[in-house]
Design a protein around this motif. Structure first.
Motif, PDB file in Angstrom:
ATOM      1  N   PRO A 124       0.822  -1.221   0.000  1.00  0.00           N
ATOM      2  CA  PRO A 124       0.000   0.000   0.000  1.00  0.00           C
ATOM      3  C   PRO A 124       0.852   1.266   0.000  1.00  0.00           C
ATOM      4  O   PRO A 124       1.941   1.300   0.576  1.00  0.00           O
ATOM      5  CB  PRO A 124      -0.780  -0.099   1.320  1.00  0.00           C
ATOM      6  CG  PRO A 124      -0.447  -1.440   1.913  1.00  0.00           C
ATOM      7  CD  PRO A 124       0.838  -1.876   1.307  1.00  0.00           C
ATOM      8  N   CYS A 125       0.315   2.308  -0.645  1.00  0.00           N
ATOM      9  CA  CYS A 125       0.896   3.654  -0.558  1.00  0.00           C
ATOM     10  C   CYS A 125       0.010   4.568   0.277  1.00  0.00           C
ATOM     11  O   CYS A 125       0.277   5.765   0.381  1.00  0.00           O
ATOM     12  CB  CYS A 125       1.045   4.258  -1.957  1.00  0.00           C
ATOM     13  SG  CYS A 125       2.055   3.317  -3.080  1.00  0.00           S
ATOM     14  N   ASP A 126      -1.064   4.010   0.821  1.00  0.00           N
ATOM     15  CA  ASP A 126      -2.068   4.809   1.535  1.00  0.00           C
ATOM     16  C   ASP A 126      -2.303   4.295   2.957  1.00  0.00           C
ATOM     17  O   ASP A 126      -3.435   4.218   3.427  1.00  0.00           O
ATOM     18  CB  ASP A 126      -3.380   4.839   0.744  1.00  0.00           C
ATOM     19  CG  ASP A 126      -3.746   3.480   0.158  1.00  0.00           C
ATOM     20  OD1 ASP A 126      -3.251   2.456   0.657  1.00  0.00           O
ATOM     21  OD2 ASP A 126      -4.530   3.442  -0.805  1.00  0.00           O
ATOM     22  N   VAL A 177       3.009  -7.856   3.786  1.00  0.00           N
ATOM     23  CA  VAL A 177       2.517  -6.491   3.584  1.00  0.00           C
ATOM     24  C   VAL A 177       3.691  -5.543   3.766  1.00  0.00           C
ATOM     25  O   VAL A 177       4.400  -5.621   4.772  1.00  0.00           O
ATOM     26  CB  VAL A 177       1.394  -6.136   4.576  1.00  0.00           C
ATOM     27  CG1 VAL A 177       0.949  -4.681   4.386  1.00  0.00           C
ATOM     28  CG2 VAL A 177       0.207  -7.077   4.420  1.00  0.00           C
ATOM     29  N   CYS A 178       3.926  -4.675   2.790  1.00  0.00           N
ATOM     30  CA  CYS A 178       4.977  -3.669   2.889  1.00  0.00           C
ATOM     31  C   CYS A 178       4.361  -2.298   2.649  1.00  0.00           C
ATOM     32  O   CYS A 178       3.988  -1.961   1.523  1.00  0.00           O
ATOM     33  CB  CYS A 178       6.100  -3.942   1.894  1.00  0.00           C
ATOM     34  SG  CYS A 178       7.472  -2.774   2.029  1.00  0.00           S
ATOM     35  N   SER A 179       4.256  -1.524   3.701  1.00  0.00           N
ATOM     36  CA  SER A 179       3.616  -0.212   3.648  1.00  0.00           C
ATOM     37  C   SER A 179       4.655   0.876   3.394  1.00  0.00           C
ATOM     38  O   SER A 179       5.541   1.109   4.224  1.00  0.00           O
ATOM     39  CB  SER A 179       2.879   0.067   4.962  1.00  0.00           C
ATOM     40  OG  SER A 179       2.365   1.371   5.000  1.00  0.00           O
ATOM     41  N   ASN A 180       4.552   1.523   2.237  1.00  0.00           N
ATOM     42  CA  ASN A 180       5.464   2.612   1.871  1.00  0.00           C
ATOM     43  C   ASN A 180       4.678   3.919   1.783  1.00  0.00           C
ATOM     44  O   ASN A 180       3.911   4.114   0.849  1.00  0.00           O
ATOM     45  CB  ASN A 180       6.129   2.316   0.526  1.00  0.00           C
ATOM     46  CG  ASN A 180       6.987   1.056   0.559  1.00  0.00           C
ATOM     47  OD1 ASN A 180       7.764   0.848   1.475  1.00  0.00           O
ATOM     48  ND2 ASN A 180       6.836   0.205  -0.450  1.00  0.00           N
ATOM     49  N   VAL A 181       4.876   4.794   2.756  1.00  0.00           N
ATOM     50  CA  VAL A 181       4.135   6.063   2.758  1.00  0.00           C
ATOM     51  C   VAL A 181       4.927   7.203   2.135  1.00  0.00           C
ATOM     52  O   VAL A 181       4.428   8.315   1.999  1.00  0.00           O
ATOM     53  CB  VAL A 181       3.679   6.461   4.183  1.00  0.00           C
ATOM     54  CG1 VAL A 181       2.684   5.455   4.721  1.00  0.00           C
ATOM     55  CG2 VAL A 181       4.860   6.614   5.123  1.00  0.00           C
TER      56      VAL A 181
END
Length: 344
Positions: free
Chosen positions: A247-249, A312-316
């Motif tokens: 996700p980017c969000d 899951v890899c979260s990149n903000v």
């Protein structure tokens, strides 16, 4: 990329084209785009920035922000990357209603580049293009590191970020056969396909529902809105063993149950995710973080260890990526005599 050996020679090089301390280079979005930096170059710059972050060779506080409305944010994003002689800050804002309300872009902002030796500003430039490029580049590099043999990719959100994700992903996932897309606005999906399909041999399929996209994709990403309360559009029961979610969000689009039960939860920046959690963006609590994206890329943290892992890899979004790209844009503009020199 232009390689500068040290800050002294860096300053000498800059001084050949700019009177440091008396003027700075101003670059419009057209100037930035006109440099014709291709996606392979962006991937290279972004990879180098992420590896420097993974190796802990940087200074970057968690991005602070203000929020005039629930769906709106302004972020101040400073960073220093010694190896690249890159120091500066991005000031970016996101107004999801802008396109319909004012016929303006959703994301706008500016990026400053400074002289490491003296601290004076040497460049001011549009940052919207940089943001639109480095964000999908991070997703593409993450996908390559965690799921290199993926044959299908699913993208939620078909706006500017969605379009660029679809353009970037084939550069790193070499076995891709199909890309599924979904957006609540059908015209956005049609526009994405019209723009991107002629440029790629990978089939782009308009999903009829989020569930269809999820159940047909090895790797999934989302670039929608960032809200404190999860929308949980993607239900946990749709997620299968072996999928990679990027996700980017934050956790807006996904069921928090999925991030909590994932075999690995990775983030681009622990500090930024902890800050977002303190601000209420993870009302069910932040999942256990096993490592950072850059640590995976530089080999400090293991990525996928078996085919059944849910990751899951979260990149903000991190300022190290913006500033590395921004510094290279400045280098190229100075070399090519592009931009307007303004007095300080």
């Amino acid at each position: 990329m232009v390689q500068i050996a040290n800050t002294k020679s860096d300053r000498e090089w800059i001084s050949k084209g700019l009177n440091i301390g008396a003027e700075m280079l101003y670059l419009t979005q057209d100037d930035v785009v006109g440099l014709n930096i291709d996606r392979e170059e962006i991937l290279k710059m972004t990879r180098e920035a992420l590896i420097e972050h993974g190796e802990k060779n940087y200074e970057m506080p968690a991005k602070i922000g203000v929020h005039p409305y629930d769906e709106v944010f302004y972020h101040a994003m400073p960073a220093y990357i010694p190896k690249k002689n890159a120091v500066g800050m991005k000031w970016v804002e996101c107004y999801p209603s802008n396109p319909k309300k004012f016929n303006l872009p959703q994301t706008t902002g500016l990026l400053t580049v400074n002289d490491v030796e003296s601290g004076v500003p040497i460049a001011l430039m549009d940052c919207a293009w940089i943001t639109a490029m480095r964000t999908p580049a991070v997703t593409a590099l993450t996908a390559e590191a965690l799921h290199p043999d993926a044959e299908t990719f699913g993208m939620f959100g078909a706006g500017k970020q969605g379009i660029e994700h679809v353009k970037f992903i084939g550069h790193t996932l070499k076995n891709l056969k199909k890309i599924y897309i979904y957006d609540i606005h059908e015209e956005a999906m049609d526009n994405l396909i019209k723009e991107v399909q002629p440029t790629t041999n990978i089939e782009i399929i308009k999903g009829s529902s989020p569930e269809e996209v999820v159940k047909n994709s090895d790797v999934l990403s989302s670039a929608t809105v960032i809200l404190r309360d999860p929308l949980s559009i993607v239900k946990d029961e749709w997620i299968s063993k072996g999928q990679t979610i990027i996700p980017c969000d934050l956790n807006t689009f996904w069921d928090p149950k999925t991030t909590k039960r994932a075999d690995k939860y990775i983030v681009d920046s622990k500090e930024e995710h902890e800050l977002f959690s303190e601000m209420g963006y993870f009302p069910d609590g932040l999942p256990n973080i096993v490592g950072e994206t850059g640590e995976v890329l530089c080999g400090k943290v293991k990525g996928r260890e078996n085919k059944d892992e849910i990751i899951v890899c979260s990149n903000v979004g991190m300022a190290v990526c913006d500033i590395v790209v921004g510094r290279e844009i400045f280098n190229k503009a100075l070399e090519q005599n592009i931009g307007l020199k303004l007095k300080l």
